[in-house]
Design a protein around this motif. Sequence first.
Motif, mmCIF file in Angstrom:
data_model
loop_
_atom_site.group_PDB
_atom_site.id
_atom_site.type_symbol
_atom_site.label_atom_id
_atom_site.label_comp_id
_atom_site.label_asym_id
_atom_site.label_seq_id
_atom_site.Cartn_x
_atom_site.Cartn_y
_atom_site.Cartn_z
ATOM 1 N N TYR A 118 45.568 36.142 14.121
ATOM 2 C CA TYR A 118 44.868 35.876 15.372
ATOM 3 C C TYR A 118 44.294 37.159 15.956
ATOM 4 C CZ TYR A 118 47.222 31.409 14.989
ATOM 5 O OH TYR A 118 47.668 30.195 14.528
ATOM 6 N N ALA A 119 43.298 36.991 16.802
ATOM 7 C CA ALA A 119 42.570 38.140 17.336
ATOM 8 C C ALA A 119 43.479 39.072 18.119
ATOM 9 C CB ALA A 119 41.421 37.657 18.222
ATOM 10 N N ASP A 120 44.457 38.531 18.877
ATOM 11 C CA ASP A 120 45.288 39.409 19.704
ATOM 12 C C ASP A 120 46.128 40.359 18.847
ATOM 13 O OD1 ASP A 120 46.925 37.420 18.746
ATOM 14 O OD2 ASP A 120 47.900 36.983 20.648
ATOM 15 N N GLU A 121 46.483 39.931 17.614
ATOM 16 C CA GLU A 121 47.184 40.841 16.710
ATOM 17 C C GLU A 121 46.282 42.005 16.328
ATOM 18 O OE1 GLU A 121 50.125 38.082 14.049
ATOM 19 O OE2 GLU A 121 47.977 37.817 13.680
ATOM 20 N N GLY A 122 45.018 41.711 16.065
ATOM 21 C CA GLY A 122 44.071 42.765 15.720
ATOM 22 C C GLY A 122 43.806 43.702 16.884
ATOM 23 N N VAL A 123 43.718 43.161 18.095
ATOM 24 C CA VAL A 123 43.499 43.998 19.277
ATOM 25 C C VAL A 123 44.656 44.975 19.448
ATOM 26 C CG1 VAL A 123 43.326 43.984 21.791
ATOM 27 C CG2 VAL A 123 42.045 42.305 20.445
ATOM 28 N N SER A 124 45.887 44.492 19.240
ATOM 29 C CA SER A 124 47.060 45.375 19.355
ATOM 30 C C SER A 124 46.985 46.521 18.358
ATOM 31 C CB SER A 124 48.349 44.573 19.136
ATOM 32 O OG SER A 124 48.520 43.613 20.149
ATOM 33 N N LEU A 125 46.530 46.228 17.153
ATOM 34 C CA LEU A 125 46.402 47.289 16.152
ATOM 35 C C LEU A 125 45.324 48.289 16.539
ATOM 36 C CD1 LEU A 125 46.777 45.311 12.785
ATOM 37 C CD2 LEU A 125 48.504 46.598 14.043
ATOM 38 N N ARG A 126 44.211 47.793 17.059
ATOM 39 C CA ARG A 126 43.158 48.709 17.504
ATOM 40 C C ARG A 126 43.683 49.610 18.639
ATOM 41 N NH1 ARG A 126 40.673 48.510 13.336
ATOM 42 N NH2 ARG A 126 38.837 47.225 12.940
ATOM 43 N N GLN A 127 44.431 49.043 19.559
ATOM 44 C CA GLN A 127 44.971 49.822 20.671
ATOM 45 C C GLN A 127 45.977 50.866 20.189
ATOM 46 O OE1 GLN A 127 46.444 46.691 23.193
ATOM 47 N NE2 GLN A 127 44.476 46.410 24.229
ATOM 48 N N ALA A 128 46.576 50.598 19.019
ATOM 49 C CA ALA A 128 47.551 51.532 18.449
ATOM 50 C C ALA A 128 46.902 52.547 17.515
ATOM 51 C CB ALA A 128 48.630 50.760 17.697
ATOM 52 N N GLY A 129 45.583 52.595 17.480
ATOM 53 C CA GLY A 129 44.894 53.622 16.713
ATOM 54 C C GLY A 129 44.563 53.260 15.287
ATOM 55 N N ILE A 130 44.648 51.980 14.926
ATOM 56 C CA ILE A 130 44.317 51.562 13.570
ATOM 57 C C ILE A 130 42.805 51.397 13.470
ATOM 58 C CG2 ILE A 130 44.628 49.792 11.809
ATOM 59 C CD1 ILE A 130 47.105 51.507 12.410
ATOM 60 N N THR A 131 42.199 52.112 12.522
ATOM 61 C CA THR A 131 40.738 52.106 12.381
ATOM 62 C C THR A 131 40.261 51.343 11.147
ATOM 63 O OG1 THR A 131 40.849 54.222 11.194
ATOM 64 C CG2 THR A 131 40.531 54.311 13.586
ATOM 65 N N LEU A 132 41.166 50.884 10.290
ATOM 66 C CA LEU A 132 40.772 50.136 9.104
ATOM 67 C C LEU A 132 40.016 48.858 9.477
ATOM 68 C CD1 LEU A 132 43.967 50.242 6.840
ATOM 69 C CD2 LEU A 132 41.749 51.245 6.306
ATOM 70 N N PRO A 133 39.165 48.358 8.587
ATOM 71 C CA PRO A 133 38.602 47.032 8.813
ATOM 72 C C PRO A 133 39.719 45.991 8.885
ATOM 73 C CG PRO A 133 37.466 48.150 7.008
ATOM 74 C CD PRO A 133 38.664 48.969 7.334
ATOM 75 N N ILE A 134 39.600 45.068 9.835
ATOM 76 C CA ILE A 134 40.629 44.045 10.036
ATOM 77 C C ILE A 134 39.968 42.674 10.025
ATOM 78 C CG2 ILE A 134 42.382 43.122 11.608
ATOM 79 C CD1 ILE A 134 42.721 45.949 12.737
ATOM 80 N N MET A 135 40.434 41.813 9.131
ATOM 81 C CA MET A 135 39.947 40.440 9.071
ATOM 82 C C MET A 135 40.887 39.538 9.873
ATOM 83 S SD MET A 135 39.109 38.004 5.758
ATOM 84 C CE MET A 135 40.773 37.471 5.373
ATOM 85 N N VAL A 136 40.315 38.637 10.662
ATOM 86 C CA VAL A 136 41.075 37.681 11.456
ATOM 87 C C VAL A 136 40.960 36.307 10.802
ATOM 88 C CG1 VAL A 136 41.378 36.629 13.726
ATOM 89 C CG2 VAL A 136 40.648 39.015 13.544
ATOM 90 N N MET A 137 42.086 35.733 10.407
ATOM 91 C CA MET A 137 42.062 34.510 9.607
ATOM 92 C C MET A 137 41.861 33.246 10.438
ATOM 93 S SD MET A 137 44.950 35.259 6.698
ATOM 94 C CE MET A 137 44.217 34.084 5.554
ATOM 95 N N ASN A 138 42.273 33.271 11.690
ATOM 96 C CA ASN A 138 42.140 32.087 12.538
ATOM 97 C C ASN A 138 41.408 32.443 13.830
ATOM 98 O OD1 ASN A 138 43.819 29.994 11.048
ATOM 99 N ND2 ASN A 138 45.300 31.660 11.238
ATOM 100 N N PRO A 139 40.118 32.745 13.732
ATOM 101 C CA PRO A 139 39.390 33.148 14.934
ATOM 102 C C PRO A 139 39.242 31.976 15.900
ATOM 103 C CG PRO A 139 37.872 32.821 13.113
ATOM 104 C CD PRO A 139 39.244 32.680 12.554
ATOM 105 N N ASP A 140 39.370 32.289 17.160
ATOM 106 C CA ASP A 140 39.261 31.270 18.204
ATOM 107 C C ASP A 140 37.971 31.496 18.988
ATOM 108 O OD1 ASP A 140 39.950 30.529 21.296
ATOM 109 O OD2 ASP A 140 40.949 29.175 19.889
ATOM 110 N N VAL A 141 37.288 30.424 19.308
ATOM 111 C CA VAL A 141 36.002 30.530 20.012
ATOM 112 C C VAL A 141 36.144 31.368 21.272
ATOM 113 C CG1 VAL A 141 34.207 29.260 21.240
ATOM 114 C CG2 VAL A 141 35.120 28.370 19.080
ATOM 115 N N ASP A 142 37.227 31.169 22.014
ATOM 116 C CA ASP A 142 37.406 31.898 23.270
ATOM 117 C C ASP A 142 37.670 33.387 23.039
ATOM 118 O OD1 ASP A 142 37.075 29.544 24.668
ATOM 119 O OD2 ASP A 142 39.225 29.087 24.715
#
Length: 822
Positions: A517-541
């Motif tokens: 989910y997107a919020d997992e990816g946001v947490s990684l970005r906030q923690a300094g992760i710069t790798l490409p991240i794919m989100v498997m269950n994207p939500d319209v909102d």
Amino acid sequence: MYHPEYSVQHIQEIIQAEGVTPDPNAVIRTLAFDSRKLADEKFTLFFALKGRRSGETYIKQAYDSGVRNFVVRTDYKDTDAWPGANFLFVDHPVQALQSLAAAHRKQFNYPVIAITGSNGKTIVKEWLYQLLRHNKKIVRSPKSYNSQIGVPLSVWNMTAEQELGIFEAGISLRGEMAALANVIQPTIGVLTNLGDAHNEGFGSKAEKLEEKLKLFSQVDLFVYSPRYIPDENISLPGRKQFSWAFNQPADLCITHQEDSPSGGTTLTASFQGQTMSCQLPFRDAASLENVVCCWSVLLALHYKPSDVTQWLEKLHTVNMRMELKKGINNCSVIDDSYSLDLSSLSIALDFLNQQKQHPKKTLILSDIPESGISSETLYRQVADLLRSKDVDRLIGIGPEISSFSGLFSLEQQFYESTASFLSDMPQLRLNNEAILLKGARRFEFEHISKALTQKVHETVLEINLSALEANLNHYKAKLKPGVKLMAMVKAFSYGSGSYEIANILQFNGVDYLTVAYADEGVSLRQAGITLPIMVMNPDVDGFETMIDNNLEPELYSLRVLRNFLDALSSSGRTGYPVHIKLDTGMHRLGFIPDELEPLLALISGEPGIAVKSAFSHLTSSEDPDSDHFTRQQIKLFSEMTTRLESALGYSIIKHIANTSAISRLPEAQFGMVRLGIGLYGIDSSVSSMKSPLHTVARLVTCVSQIKELRKGDTVGYNRRGVMLHDGKVATVKIGYADGYDRKLGNGVGHMLINGHLVPTIGSICMDMCMLDVSGVDVEEGDEVIVFDGEHTVSHIARQLETIPYEVLTGISQRVKRIYFYE
């Protein structure tokens, strides 16, 4: 530590290399092979060692960091791309590294102890250091640097100021030991034991012993146990031998052992017709054997027996790992206080630099004891090291480091003692930073660790990052050249953590991360992760948030695709990376073949998106009985992606292989593979009896209380547990709120206490459960293993009639995670 100094021209002569050397007089004092772990760059010689990728791939990163001296393979042609750099050409860079270290070793005439064996090498090395450092200046292997690369890097640290070297050597294949023997050139040899570790590299245990003994072919003294050399026809190495054993003839024979009331063991031994006793703070068999091995070394070196027993009784446990813990005020705490010298400090600082979740890096460092060099030289080198590793703040503890405060050009505070630091700690306002603790034992940094660490639930999930890294490298080695690797970190990385796992994956060069989910990816970005991240269950909102954080959606239907294109049009972004999910047989998410035409019509020429990859999911990659269907999926996937690429007019990454497919189906690799639970040592396509994978997660708790009960007494809610005999029940601190399933109650589940597998009794409660420990030697406070490498996650999954994924992902967030690196 970088005392030796050689010119590039001198090194070229030693390793017999051709060269392009615009600066042949450049000084070398540091050797490196990992472009992510550099220090002293101006004086570094970088060896381009071949791994999954060519070692020359990393020259750019090293050059950009300031390195100007390289050892490369003879076929390297791009020297003109790196102005001012020296290049030495060799057929085999690893052999060149070993040759250089061997030449360096020849300069020194003091004794060198070499240690090998199946287990215990690092413990014996560290205990010999503890026992001898009071009267010897010692150089030793940092951590467990015992490989074909680690040994020469360790020997490179030898200087004229030292009086004794202690190095460990480990092998996993026949033919490896001769090279290490040539590098170490030991005068004293120690064989710890001979067990089953790395058996897969040898035809028999006798063959493994023969290979290990090659390390000692030229030693003056060989220390061993006859238990591990059962064949009397084997010719023992060494001009002299010294043997040790438990209850069998030997130079040092342990004749009796007895548990002491303090929790340790009293050993009685016979040596040269005399009886000696020694009270040790250990009880486990491995520690006692390692102590006796050290005891023998000291006696063989003619130390006074009464002195040796006094020294042995003061031995303390060696903590072989760096622990990463959640700290107060949103800090991360790396506890690595078991040893302190320049080499281990450099290694720990590399681990500190992997932590990208905080903007600030702080080192809490004590005085460094017994370095063998002058204090000013020592702390000048520390200052250089901290500068090269980009440390933001130093907190120095001890009178010696405080007296050299002027050498450090960074934010700094100094304290005379640990107590004075702890009293001032609230005023320091440690907040949102990564903190490395590196303290000599006498400074008792465990009090600092306790003060900085969050106080949470006593049940702990320990995550071995070294094991995870080893598993990652196992799967990398199976990939064809050019195949990328996507690592799955969804569901809190299968229960193991978020940024903690992502950091080490990013550091080890995976190509993609995947979250659910997107919020997992946001947490990684906030923690300094710069790798490409794919989100498997994207939500319209969540599309707007994804775009703001450069998260790449999996698009599995026309509805999701249209919604995402709408979100993109509002953002003004073009060429946004997306991933197309194809359904080849799972029938969960994805475009089926009949939906390709409308998909292609929508995305062909669409400027808003750029398709990075197309992928599908195998239903049964671990099951040989389903291989026919699996190959149908692979064929269909190939056909669908061919149509997709044709319509797009450009190439895309294709991936269908999951963990089991990496192991079983090389034809499924395409352009990328997705590695999931295999990272954690679980691969259902690999036999658990012969698995090359390492256990990553260990769930432990402790005994709160022990009760003596009578036959017929009942235990727990609704009296569902019944004592079938007189005995004992232990209440332990884990329940269903921690993820220990209620179905494991009433004898279904088992846990390990002091080596005994004991059953649950009664129902599993929310925060605790009970175990029948009748007949087991157990005390309140004892460690309880819920699962580890012996009593595994897979065992629990079978008890629950489920899969290991469910067990791991079900571990509650309130369970404390501790990450360690060995």
